[in-house]
Design an enzyme around this catalytic site. Structure first.
Site, PDB file in Angstrom:
ATOM      1  N   ASP A  11      -6.888   0.288 -10.045  1.00 38.69           N
ATOM      2  CA  ASP A  11      -7.454   1.366  -9.235  1.00 38.69           C
ATOM      3  C   ASP A  11      -7.682   0.785  -7.847  1.00 38.69           C
ATOM      4  O   ASP A  11      -8.696   0.142  -7.591  1.00 38.69           O
ATOM      5  CB  ASP A  11      -8.765   1.864  -9.842  1.00 38.69           C
ATOM      6  N   GLU A  70      -2.786   3.554  -9.813  1.00 41.72           N
ATOM      7  CA  GLU A  70      -3.082   4.925  -9.425  1.00 41.72           C
ATOM      8  C   GLU A  70      -2.493   5.213  -8.054  1.00 41.72           C
ATOM      9  O   GLU A  70      -2.557   4.384  -7.148  1.00 41.72           O
ATOM     10  CB  GLU A  70      -4.595   5.146  -9.411  1.00 41.72           C
ATOM     11  N   ASP A 143     -15.021   1.439 -10.842  1.00 43.73           N
ATOM     12  CA  ASP A 143     -13.677   0.976 -10.470  1.00 43.73           C
ATOM     13  C   ASP A 143     -12.937   0.377 -11.663  1.00 43.73           C
ATOM     14  O   ASP A 143     -11.752   0.643 -11.862  1.00 43.73           O
ATOM     15  CB  ASP A 143     -13.778  -0.044  -9.333  1.00 43.73           C
TER      16      ASP A 143
END
Length: 173
Positions: A11, A70, A143
């Site tokens: 991420d 992502e 996160d």
């Protein structure tokens, strides 16, 4: 018997970049590690270098066979933030490319659908489902939770593609 594959989920962020590592075998996913690269404030270039070096070390230490990252969410109202996030994502992609490990990319809405069943799920819903799916009791940073969600999404998509004989591709769909 299903083959076990180690997946690193990322991420990306310009202040914190989350990572999560799972091992996936068929329908079974096991937590290996998770954490967050805390990049702090200040000039962007040194933070991007921390992402590149930090993820390179994680890839070397945990030897994932596949990586999922992502995609950047583009918000027209705050284009400057999207550009900075894109640069952080670029540093992460450079670390992946340098390792030679295959990479897949997923939009945030795809991850939310795969994990929580709703493309507009709140962060807390996704975090709860990650903990349920991986049978985790400890607290997860947002996160790291998001990174584990990306890894779980990839495991699901990968498993479907393996069962149907469809080759692994960059994007879902």
């Amino acid at each position: 018997m299903a083959t076990t594959v180690r997946i690193l989920g990322i991420d990306p962020g310009s202040r914190k970049t989350g990572y999560g590592i799972i091992e996936s075998s068929g329908h079974r996913n096991v937590h290996v590690a998770n954490g967050c690269l805390s990049l702090g404030d200040g000039e962007l270039a040194p933070r991007l270098l921390k992402i590149l070096r930090g993820l390179s070390e994680i890839i070397e230490e945990y030897a994932p066979e596949e990586v999922a990252i992502e995609e950047t969410f583009v918000n027209r109202a705050n284009a400057a933030s999207a550009l900075v996030l894109g640069q952080a994502r670029g540093a992460a992609i450079c670390a992946i490319a340098g390792s030679g490990v295959p990479m897949a990319e997923y939009a945030a809405a795809q991850v939310k659908v795969a994990i929580a069943g709703n493309g507009r799920a709140e962060k807390q819903q996704v975090q709860h489902m990650v903990k349920v799916l991986l049978n985790l009791q400890d607290k997860l940073s947002p996160d790291a939770s998001d990174a584990l969600a990306v890894a779980l999404t990839h495991a699901h998509v990968r498993g479907t593609r393996v069962k149907t004989g469809i080759a692994l591709s960059k994007a879902w769909g």
